[in-house]
Design an enzyme around this catalytic site. Sequence first.
Site, mmCIF file in Angstrom:
data_model
loop_
_atom_site.group_PDB
_atom_site.id
_atom_site.type_symbol
_atom_site.label_atom_id
_atom_site.label_comp_id
_atom_site.label_asym_id
_atom_site.label_seq_id
_atom_site.Cartn_x
_atom_site.Cartn_y
_atom_site.Cartn_z
ATOM 1 N N ARG A 250 -5.085 0.784 -6.899
ATOM 2 C CA ARG A 250 -3.877 1.386 -6.314
ATOM 3 C C ARG A 250 -3.354 2.562 -7.145
ATOM 4 O O ARG A 250 -2.725 3.462 -6.613
ATOM 5 C CB ARG A 250 -2.748 0.351 -6.214
ATOM 6 C CG ARG A 250 -3.011 -0.766 -5.222
ATOM 7 C CD ARG A 250 -1.721 -1.543 -4.998
ATOM 8 N NE ARG A 250 -1.939 -2.841 -4.400
ATOM 9 C CZ ARG A 250 -2.068 -3.065 -3.093
ATOM 10 N NH1 ARG A 250 -2.037 -2.056 -2.253
ATOM 11 N NH2 ARG A 250 -2.241 -4.287 -2.641
ATOM 12 N N LYS B 95 -7.095 6.396 10.827
ATOM 13 C CA LYS B 95 -8.506 6.213 11.201
ATOM 14 C C LYS B 95 -8.560 6.012 12.713
ATOM 15 O O LYS B 95 -8.640 4.883 13.201
ATOM 16 C CB LYS B 95 -9.044 4.925 10.558
ATOM 17 C CG LYS B 95 -9.488 5.032 9.138
ATOM 18 C CD LYS B 95 -10.269 3.752 8.798
ATOM 19 C CE LYS B 95 -9.973 3.257 7.430
ATOM 20 N NZ LYS B 95 -10.587 1.967 7.130
ATOM 21 N N ASP C 154 -5.711 -0.555 -1.983
ATOM 22 C CA ASP C 154 -6.451 -1.421 -2.908
ATOM 23 C C ASP C 154 -7.711 -2.010 -2.287
ATOM 24 O O ASP C 154 -7.882 -2.016 -1.060
ATOM 25 C CB ASP C 154 -5.570 -2.591 -3.344
ATOM 26 C CG ASP C 154 -5.472 -3.666 -2.267
ATOM 27 O OD1 ASP C 154 -5.160 -3.310 -1.104
ATOM 28 O OD2 ASP C 154 -5.721 -4.846 -2.560
ATOM 29 N N ASP D 211 -5.317 1.646 10.913
ATOM 30 C CA ASP D 211 -6.720 1.374 11.199
ATOM 31 C C ASP D 211 -6.798 0.890 12.654
ATOM 32 O O ASP D 211 -6.836 1.697 13.581
ATOM 33 C CB ASP D 211 -7.187 0.329 10.178
ATOM 34 C CG ASP D 211 -8.669 0.075 10.204
ATOM 35 O OD1 ASP D 211 -9.416 0.921 10.693
ATOM 36 O OD2 ASP D 211 -9.092 -0.996 9.720
ATOM 37 N N PHE E 58 -13.920 2.411 4.418
ATOM 38 C CA PHE E 58 -12.899 1.672 3.680
ATOM 39 C C PHE E 58 -12.561 2.463 2.421
ATOM 40 O O PHE E 58 -13.417 2.713 1.583
ATOM 41 C CB PHE E 58 -13.379 0.264 3.326
ATOM 42 C CG PHE E 58 -12.271 -0.587 2.777
ATOM 43 C CD1 PHE E 58 -11.370 -1.200 3.635
ATOM 44 C CD2 PHE E 58 -12.112 -0.750 1.406
ATOM 45 C CE1 PHE E 58 -10.321 -1.965 3.130
ATOM 46 C CE2 PHE E 58 -11.063 -1.516 0.896
ATOM 47 C CZ PHE E 58 -10.172 -2.123 1.760
ATOM 48 N N VAL E 59 -11.298 2.880 2.321
ATOM 49 C CA VAL E 59 -10.900 3.754 1.216
ATOM 50 C C VAL E 59 -9.907 3.059 0.286
ATOM 51 O O VAL E 59 -9.190 2.145 0.709
ATOM 52 C CB VAL E 59 -10.291 5.074 1.742
ATOM 53 C CG1 VAL E 59 -11.325 5.875 2.501
ATOM 54 C CG2 VAL E 59 -9.066 4.810 2.615
ATOM 55 N N GLU F 69 3.946 4.116 6.087
ATOM 56 C CA GLU F 69 2.788 3.217 5.948
ATOM 57 C C GLU F 69 1.640 3.997 5.305
ATOM 58 O O GLU F 69 1.542 5.225 5.460
ATOM 59 C CB GLU F 69 2.441 2.696 7.358
ATOM 60 C CG GLU F 69 1.191 1.871 7.519
ATOM 61 C CD GLU F 69 1.203 0.525 6.804
ATOM 62 O OE1 GLU F 69 1.389 0.514 5.584
ATOM 63 O OE2 GLU F 69 0.958 -0.499 7.473
ATOM 64 N N ASP F 70 0.783 3.293 4.602
ATOM 65 C CA ASP F 70 -0.337 3.962 3.930
ATOM 66 C C ASP F 70 -1.423 4.391 4.916
ATOM 67 O O ASP F 70 -1.872 5.528 4.913
ATOM 68 C CB ASP F 70 -0.926 3.059 2.832
ATOM 69 C CG ASP F 70 -1.280 1.651 3.320
ATOM 70 O OD1 ASP F 70 -1.099 1.333 4.519
ATOM 71 O OD2 ASP F 70 -1.745 0.849 2.494
ATOM 72 N N GLY G 202 0.768 -1.240 0.000
ATOM 73 C CA GLY G 202 0.000 0.000 0.000
ATOM 74 C C GLY G 202 0.799 1.290 0.000
ATOM 75 O O GLY G 202 0.339 2.300 -0.511
HETATM 76 P P1 5GP Z 1 -4.437 -2.205 10.899
HETATM 77 O O1 5GP Z 1 -3.490 -3.291 11.277
HETATM 78 O O2 5GP Z 1 -4.021 -0.844 11.410
HETATM 79 O O3 5GP Z 1 -5.853 -2.530 11.233
HETATM 80 O O4 5GP Z 1 -4.477 -2.142 9.339
HETATM 81 C C1 5GP Z 1 -3.430 -1.681 8.591
HETATM 82 C C2 5GP Z 1 -3.517 -2.216 7.177
HETATM 83 O O5 5GP Z 1 -4.867 -2.559 6.806
HETATM 84 C C3 5GP Z 1 -3.091 -1.157 6.202
HETATM 85 O O6 5GP Z 1 -1.714 -1.206 5.957
HETATM 86 C C4 5GP Z 1 -3.912 -1.494 4.980
HETATM 87 O O7 5GP Z 1 -3.242 -2.461 4.207
HETATM 88 C C5 5GP Z 1 -5.183 -2.106 5.520
HETATM 89 N N1 5GP Z 1 -6.281 -1.126 5.608
HETATM 90 C C6 5GP Z 1 -6.813 -0.568 6.714
HETATM 91 N N2 5GP Z 1 -7.794 0.279 6.410
HETATM 92 C C7 5GP Z 1 -7.900 0.267 5.061
HETATM 93 C C8 5GP Z 1 -8.744 0.973 4.140
HETATM 94 O O8 5GP Z 1 -9.601 1.798 4.459
HETATM 95 N N3 5GP Z 1 -8.529 0.699 2.815
HETATM 96 C C9 5GP Z 1 -7.589 -0.181 2.385
HETATM 97 N N4 5GP Z 1 -7.484 -0.369 1.076
HETATM 98 N N5 5GP Z 1 -6.793 -0.865 3.235
HETATM 99 C C10 5GP Z 1 -6.941 -0.625 4.550
#
Ligand code: 5GP
Length: 182
Positions: free
Chosen positions: A168, A134, A162, A106, A155-156, A102-103, A47
Amino acid sequence: MASFPEDVQQEVLLTAEAIRNRVKELGEAISRDYRGEQVFLVGVLKGAWVFLADLARHITVPASFDFMSVSSYGASTQTSGVVQIIKDLEESIEGRHVLIVEDIVDTGLTLTYLVELLKTRHPASLKVCVLLDKPSRRATPVRLDYVGFEIPDAFVVGYGLDFAGQYRHVPHIFTLRSEVYS
Ligand code: 5GP
């Protein structure tokens, strides 16, 4: 019929211009903070590659780059909470000033895992730069040193993010119509 990506798009959250301006500001802040140092940027695949490529070109201190690949949601929009390293760094980070790029954060589980892992390798410093945060979804507290945008719980996709491997390459960030998920 609407053409791509309007045919799948519900709402534009961040325009390409808004992203461009903010990424420039982040690059400038990083350049200020690391003045006199060399920074080692660790991009989290897949990402973060679009973000990292743009961010890198606003960094004016000496920098080098490596990538890690960790498991993500796959074709789903829910985190499993299990983080798997698919590709590790190729270089040692011992004694280096590491900045994880990092992208999106969440729940924070992925980043927490990465930070704890990289800490065990004795970097001189370890900071985190994320494009999107988020905060409402956080399951574990994680320190973010640079944040592009705080976004609501949606969810974006686009600008590196992606859904099932798609979107992407779209230069803005948007939500998908519900039909796309079904
Ligand atoms: P976390 O471990 O913080 O829950 O999630 C991190 C990863 O989940 C991010 O690096 C990404 O790959 C994915 N992710 C979380 N939220 C989103 C979203 O809104 N859209 C997309 N495409 N991926 C997300």
